[in-house]
Structure formats: C-alpha cells, structure tokens
Design a protein around this motif. Structure first.
Motif, PDB file in Angstrom:
ATOM      1  N   GLY A 115      12.062  11.266  12.552  1.00 33.25           N
ATOM      2  CA  GLY A 115      12.936  10.987  13.765  1.00 33.25           C
ATOM      3  C   GLY A 115      14.431  10.187  13.515  1.00 33.25           C
ATOM      4  N   HIS A 116      14.693   9.483  14.107  1.00 28.46           N
ATOM      5  CA  HIS A 116      15.859   8.726  14.163  1.00 28.46           C
ATOM      6  C   HIS A 116      15.681   7.084  13.930  1.00 28.46           C
ATOM      7  CE1 HIS A 116      18.026  12.381  15.289  1.00 28.46           C
ATOM      8  NE2 HIS A 116      17.141  12.520  16.245  1.00 28.46           N
ATOM      9  N   MET A 117      14.617   6.648  13.701  1.00 27.31           N
ATOM     10  CA  MET A 117      14.186   5.228  13.258  1.00 27.31           C
ATOM     11  C   MET A 117      14.442   4.817  12.009  1.00 27.31           C
ATOM     12  SD  MET A 117      10.525   4.951  15.406  1.00 27.31           S
ATOM     13  CE  MET A 117      10.340   3.328  15.191  1.00 27.31           C
TER      14      MET A 117
ATOM     15  N   VAL B  10       3.640   8.296  16.337  1.00 31.03           N
ATOM     16  CA  VAL B  10       4.358   6.979  15.782  1.00 31.03           C
ATOM     17  C   VAL B  10       4.917   7.274  14.431  1.00 31.03           C
ATOM     18  CG1 VAL B  10       4.063   4.816  15.675  1.00 31.03           C
ATOM     19  CG2 VAL B  10       2.950   5.920  17.562  1.00 31.03           C
ATOM     20  N   PHE B  11       4.175   7.577  13.538  1.00 30.75           N
ATOM     21  CA  PHE B  11       4.474   8.088  12.093  1.00 30.75           C
ATOM     22  C   PHE B  11       5.492   9.061  12.114  1.00 30.75           C
ATOM     23  CE2 PHE B  11       0.255   5.741  10.706  1.00 30.75           C
ATOM     24  CZ  PHE B  11       1.101   4.628  10.117  1.00 30.75           C
ATOM     25  N   MET B  12       5.229  10.032  13.026  1.00 32.93           N
ATOM     26  CA  MET B  12       6.452  11.223  12.906  1.00 32.93           C
ATOM     27  C   MET B  12       7.826  10.717  13.463  1.00 32.93           C
ATOM     28  SD  MET B  12       6.942  14.262  12.676  1.00 32.93           S
ATOM     29  CE  MET B  12       5.285  15.376  12.854  1.00 32.93           C
TER      30      MET B  12
ATOM     31  N   ALA C  80      -5.778   2.199  16.394  1.00 29.85           N
ATOM     32  CA  ALA C  80      -5.594   3.687  16.675  1.00 29.85           C
ATOM     33  C   ALA C  80      -4.863   3.920  17.993  1.00 29.85           C
ATOM     34  CB  ALA C  80      -6.994   4.322  16.535  1.00 29.85           C
ATOM     35  N   ASP C  81      -4.825   3.133  19.078  1.00 32.11           N
ATOM     36  CA  ASP C  81      -4.000   3.356  20.007  1.00 32.11           C
ATOM     37  C   ASP C  81      -2.482   2.899  19.829  1.00 32.11           C
ATOM     38  OD1 ASP C  81      -3.801   3.935  22.922  1.00 32.11           O
ATOM     39  OD2 ASP C  81      -3.473   1.733  23.202  1.00 32.11           O
ATOM     40  N   ARG C  82      -2.245   2.120  19.009  1.00 34.92           N
ATOM     41  CA  ARG C  82      -0.897   1.889  18.595  1.00 34.92           C
ATOM     42  C   ARG C  82      -0.117   2.848  17.864  1.00 34.92           C
ATOM     43  NH1 ARG C  82       0.343  -3.496  14.702  1.00 34.92           N
ATOM     44  NH2 ARG C  82       2.304  -2.786  13.952  1.00 34.92           N
ATOM     45  N   TYR C  83      -0.974   3.682  16.980  1.00 36.81           N
ATOM     46  CA  TYR C  83      -0.394   4.773  16.128  1.00 36.81           C
ATOM     47  C   TYR C  83      -0.673   6.176  17.064  1.00 36.81           C
ATOM     48  CZ  TYR C  83       1.351   1.355  12.875  1.00 36.81           C
ATOM     49  OH  TYR C  83       1.916   0.211  12.069  1.00 36.81           O
ATOM     50  N   GLY C  84      -1.451   6.198  17.918  1.00 38.81           N
ATOM     51  CA  GLY C  84      -1.668   7.506  18.476  1.00 38.81           C
ATOM     52  C   GLY C  84      -2.695   8.265  17.781  1.00 38.81           C
ATOM     53  N   LEU C  85      -3.579   7.543  17.101  1.00 41.77           N
ATOM     54  CA  LEU C  85      -4.824   8.306  16.491  1.00 41.77           C
ATOM     55  C   LEU C  85      -5.903   8.591  17.341  1.00 41.77           C
ATOM     56  CD1 LEU C  85      -4.474   6.359  13.055  1.00 41.77           C
ATOM     57  CD2 LEU C  85      -3.333   8.606  13.489  1.00 41.77           C
ATOM     58  N   ASP C  86      -5.911   9.739  18.038  1.00 45.27           N
ATOM     59  CA  ASP C  86      -6.780   9.716  19.253  1.00 45.27           C
ATOM     60  C   ASP C  86      -8.170   9.886  18.754  1.00 45.27           C
ATOM     61  OD1 ASP C  86      -4.528   9.953  21.014  1.00 45.27           O
ATOM     62  OD2 ASP C  86      -4.401  11.919  20.982  1.00 45.27           O
TER      63      ASP C  86
ATOM     64  N   LEU D  90       0.856  -1.144  -0.146  1.00 48.51           N
ATOM     65  CA  LEU D  90       0.016  -0.175   0.046  1.00 48.51           C
ATOM     66  C   LEU D  90       0.765   1.105   0.081  1.00 48.51           C
ATOM     67  CD1 LEU D  90      -2.788  -1.006   2.622  1.00 48.51           C
ATOM     68  CD2 LEU D  90      -2.954  -1.047   0.262  1.00 48.51           C
ATOM     69  N   PRO D  91       0.962   2.076  -1.080  1.00 51.92           N
ATOM     70  CA  PRO D  91       1.921   3.354  -1.267  1.00 51.92           C
ATOM     71  C   PRO D  91       0.970   4.262  -0.234  1.00 51.92           C
ATOM     72  CG  PRO D  91       1.481   2.535  -3.265  1.00 51.92           C
ATOM     73  CD  PRO D  91       0.580   1.529  -2.547  1.00 51.92           C
ATOM     74  N   ALA D  92       2.012   5.303   0.175  1.00 52.42           N
ATOM     75  CA  ALA D  92       1.358   6.467   1.143  1.00 52.42           C
ATOM     76  C   ALA D  92       2.370   7.335   1.026  1.00 52.42           C
ATOM     77  CB  ALA D  92       0.901   5.708   2.531  1.00 52.42           C
ATOM     78  N   HIS D  93       1.918   8.342   1.743  1.00 50.76           N
ATOM     79  CA  HIS D  93       2.486   9.853   1.825  1.00 50.76           C
ATOM     80  C   HIS D  93       3.225   9.914   3.274  1.00 50.76           C
ATOM     81  CE1 HIS D  93      -0.193   9.859  -1.515  1.00 50.76           C
ATOM     82  NE2 HIS D  93       0.753  10.549  -2.438  1.00 50.76           N
ATOM     83  N   LYS D  94       4.471  10.020   3.503  1.00 51.84           N
ATOM     84  CA  LYS D  94       4.946  10.178   4.956  1.00 51.84           C
ATOM     85  C   LYS D  94       4.363  11.360   5.546  1.00 51.84           C
ATOM     86  CE  LYS D  94       9.293   7.720   4.150  1.00 51.84           C
ATOM     87  NZ  LYS D  94      10.835   7.840   4.043  1.00 51.84           N
ATOM     88  N   THR D  95       4.396  12.723   4.717  1.00 55.25           N
ATOM     89  CA  THR D  95       3.840  13.797   5.457  1.00 55.25           C
ATOM     90  C   THR D  95       2.468  13.868   5.945  1.00 55.25           C
ATOM     91  OG1 THR D  95       5.458  15.177   3.891  1.00 55.25           O
ATOM     92  CG2 THR D  95       3.827  16.459   5.065  1.00 55.25           C
ATOM     93  N   ILE D  96       1.445  13.140   5.085  1.00 63.31           N
ATOM     94  CA  ILE D  96       0.152  13.223   5.512  1.00 63.31           C
ATOM     95  C   ILE D  96       0.108  12.215   6.874  1.00 63.31           C
ATOM     96  CG2 ILE D  96      -2.040  12.326   4.670  1.00 63.31           C
ATOM     97  CD1 ILE D  96      -1.371  13.307   1.984  1.00 63.31           C
ATOM     98  N   LEU D  97       0.684  11.040   6.710  1.00 64.15           N
ATOM     99  CA  LEU D  97       0.844  10.155   7.918  1.00 64.15           C
ATOM    100  C   LEU D  97       1.138  10.751   9.212  1.00 64.15           C
ATOM    101  CD1 LEU D  97       1.865   6.961   6.000  1.00 64.15           C
ATOM    102  CD2 LEU D  97      -0.160   7.728   6.624  1.00 64.15           C
ATOM    103  N   ALA D  98       2.334  11.625   8.929  1.00 63.09           N
ATOM    104  CA  ALA D  98       3.010  11.982  10.310  1.00 63.09           C
ATOM    105  C   ALA D  98       2.533  13.336  10.718  1.00 63.09           C
ATOM    106  CB  ALA D  98       4.389  12.199  10.015  1.00 63.09           C
ATOM    107  N   VAL D  99       2.055  14.456   9.868  1.00 63.00           N
ATOM    108  CA  VAL D  99       1.778  15.723  10.102  1.00 63.00           C
ATOM    109  C   VAL D  99       0.329  15.844  10.050  1.00 63.00           C
ATOM    110  CG1 VAL D  99       1.950  18.240   9.458  1.00 63.00           C
ATOM    111  CG2 VAL D  99       4.067  16.394   9.305  1.00 63.00           C
ATOM    112  N   ALA D 100      -0.458  15.632   8.785  1.00 65.96           N
ATOM    113  CA  ALA D 100      -1.764  15.597   8.776  1.00 65.96           C
ATOM    114  C   ALA D 100      -2.696  14.688   9.806  1.00 65.96           C
ATOM    115  CB  ALA D 100      -2.244  15.239   7.429  1.00 65.96           C
TER     116      ALA D 100
END
Length: 378
Positions: free
Chosen positions: A237-239, A230-232, A291-297, A215-225
């Motif tokens: 980060g340094h992962m 977790v995605f951030m 949602a809890d795993r990825y911090g999607l409140d 599944l292709p996706a966009h890092k900025t949307i996952l982390a910022v939007a």
C-alpha cells in the motif's frame, strides 16, 4: 535386413546416379504411436533419413525400359537401401519382426533453391515375412513434363525421405478411467513453507522484536498467502513499510509473534498443543489478540475454539473480556453461558482477578452478564 528402393526409368543402360552426402536433416526423429491391446501401449520409434538423388545425364535415360533401373546405395538405421529413378520400394531381406512399416516420400528439388520443391508424392507399405515388394510406384512427373527449372545442365535432383518404424519394448498403459487409490497421501506443503521460513531464502523483510531478535520473512507470503489486510497495506500500500526492509514489532511478546509467523507459513500452531493447559490458554489468548491485530481470521477462529473448550472459573472472566475486546461473539456467548449457569459459578467468578479486569476494561458486559444470570434464575 536391407531395403531396395527402385526408381524405374525406361532399356539397359550402364549408368550410375550421383548421390550427394546426406542432408543435415537426416537424423533419426523419434515418434510415439500408441496401439491399445490388453492394457499395453506399444511405443514405436520412427527413424527418418533424407537424401538427395542426383541424376546427371538425365536425357540419356530416355531409351530405358520399365524393367531397367539406376541404383544407388542408402543406409537407414542399419537397413541397407538402394535408390533408383521411377520410384519403387523393395525389401531385400526378411523383416526382424512380423512386419516392417515403411514410408517413402519423394519430390523434385531445385539445387539453386530458387524454386519450391515440386510434385511431392509418397507411398506407405508394410513388408511382411515372405511377402513381396511394394506393388506401388511413385510417379513424380512424366519425362516430357518435368519443369525446366528443375532440370539444370541435364541434371535432375530428387529429394527422397525414407521412414522406417521399429517396435520398442511394451510399456504398461494405465486406463484413463482407473480410479485413484484412496486415501491420498497427506499434503506436505506446510513442511516446505516451514523450511522456507527457517532457511530464510529469498526473504525481503526483517521483523525486529522488542527483545532485539530479528526474524526474516517474505512480504508476498505474509500479505497474499496469509490474506492479511494489514500486511497487504504495509507492504503493498502507501505505508512507510512498503519501501522499508525492516519492520519493528511493538506490544507483542517474541514467542507470540514467532507462533503467528509460523502459522502464516504452515497453517499450524503447535504452541496450542503443549502442556500444561494453563500455558495453552495463555498462548491462545495472546494469539487471538495478534490474529485480530493482523486480520488473520482463521488463526482467530482456532484460538476461539481452543479457549471455548477450556473455560473454567479462573479463566471465564478474562476470556470474556478478551472476546468483547476482539469481537468474538461465539466465544463471548460461551463465557456468559458458563458464568451465569448457576449462582455458585457466578459467585466464584466474581472473586477472581479476571473479573476485576473485566469490570475495568468492559463495564458494559457486566449488564449482559447480570441479565443472563437473572434469566437463568427465572
């Protein structure tokens, strides 16, 4: 219609001024001007032309009277004009409309360009139907006060800029204080982001599911939007995922991850609106954990609400264990309240497989459940 530009110069003198070709600037320059009347705004276009009037043999004009002129033809936007020297603007025919607005600006020019333009003077006049010529003269300098640097080989150059305004068709003007019609159209941003996810344009990371699906996706949307910490951390980060173009997803069903990804892009979870209700509850449980795993409140709260509205004897213990494991205090309170509301409900829940899972995974919750049941009986 034609305009006549007079440059009054002092005696009858059969002399023609030499006018070089128009300057490159002599292209129309549209200008917008607004005049408010009955809710309409009149757009006015300015047509501007710049010409050089070169007077060879300037000394020979010394004996001319104020009633004599030197003429030169000039056409601006289809209006025929005459250039003179003592500068006066005259309308030769009737204006097309009620009036014709005009402006003439003149200044001495050094052909060698060693000196800056000198003595700039302008005059504006509205020519009306049946009106007379402009009563004003443009006076650049007295003859004996013309700076020598501008008089080269007995030749004087005057730069003339003529601007005429013509009315354009009226356009409707919307008052600034006019209220916006309600209701406003609903936002369709979710549709555009959904198309971005489906189209995969600009994708810079690929999720590899346990089933092998990619599944292709966009890092900025996952982390910022999505505001996912977790995605951030993974992508900015340094992962290790920061530089990786693919991320492997483990311990999550493909349908659940797809639903979570769709929510991140569209803020919608259509999977929670399917029939039968048992399928909704199962998907809500898995999505709450994701949602809890990825911090999607926000997704987590949506799943809590869906589960809280569907608590029954079969799902109460399982949902209570889920709420305890993922720190959903409101959902936990709802489950405890349902189970302890009557001895009959408690006895029915104790016989379910979900209660066995609750006892094994969250033994501390049993004490809270018993205290709540005892409090109800008291």
């Amino acid at each position: 219609m034609s305009l006549k530009l007079k440059v009054g110069a002092p005696q009858p003198f059969t002399y023609l001024a030499h006018r070089p070709p128009p300057l490159p600037l002599s292209k129309p320059h549209p200008v917008e001007a607004f005049t408010m009347e009955h809710g309409l705004a009149n757009l006015i276009e300015a047509v501007r032309s710049v010409q050089l009037l070169k007077i060879d043999g300037f000394c020979a004009t010394a004996g001319m009277s104020n009633s004599d002129y030197i003429t030169s033809r000039w056409n601006v936007d289809g209006h025929e004009l005459d250039n003179w020297v003592a500068l006066k603007l005259t309308l030769l025919s009737e204006p097309r409309g009620n009036k014709l607005r005009s402006n003439l600006c003149c200044r001495l020019l050094d052909p060698s360009r060693n000196l800056d333009p000198h003595g700039e003077t302008s005059v504006s006049h509205d020519f009306e139907r049946g009106g007379e010529s402009c009563p004003y003269f443009i006076r650049l300098a007295r003859r004996h006060e013309v700076p020598s640097g501008y008089l080269v080989n007995d030749s004087l150059t005057v730069q003339c800029t003529l601007t005429v305004l013509k009315d354009l068709p009226d356009v409707v003007h919307v008052p600034a204080n006019r209220e916006v019609p309600l209701p406003l159209p609903s936002s369709d941003m979710h549709r555009h982001f959904g198309e971005l996810l489906q189209g995969q344009r600009g994708a810079d990371v690929t999720f590899v599911l346990e089933s092998g699906e990619r599944l292709p996706a966009h890092k900025t949307i996952l982390a910022v939007a999505a505001r996912s910490p977790v995605f951030m951390a993974e992508f900015f980060g340094h992962m290790n995922e920061r530089r990786s173009q693919s991320v492997r997803i483990q311990d999550m069903q493909a349908a659940v991850f797809k639903a979570m990804l769709h929510f991140i892009y569209t803020d919608m979870v259509p999977e929670l609106d399917v029939e039968p209700e048992a399928a909704e509850a199962t998907m809500a449980q898995h999505l709450l954990a994701a949602a809890d795993r990825y911090g999607l409140d926000r997704l987590k709260l949506i799943c809590e609400g869906k589960l809280a509205g569907g608590i029954d004897v079969d799902t109460a213990a399982t949902t209570l264990a889920l709420a305890e494991q993922h720190n959903c205090s409101l959902l936990k309170a709802k489950c405890v309240e349902f189970i302890a509301r009557s001895p009959e409900t408690l006895d029915a829940v104790l016989t379910t497989d979900g209660y066995k899972h609750l006892a094994e995974s969250c033994p501390l919750v049993l004490a809270e459940l018993l205290r709540a049941a005892r409090g109800r009986r008291n």
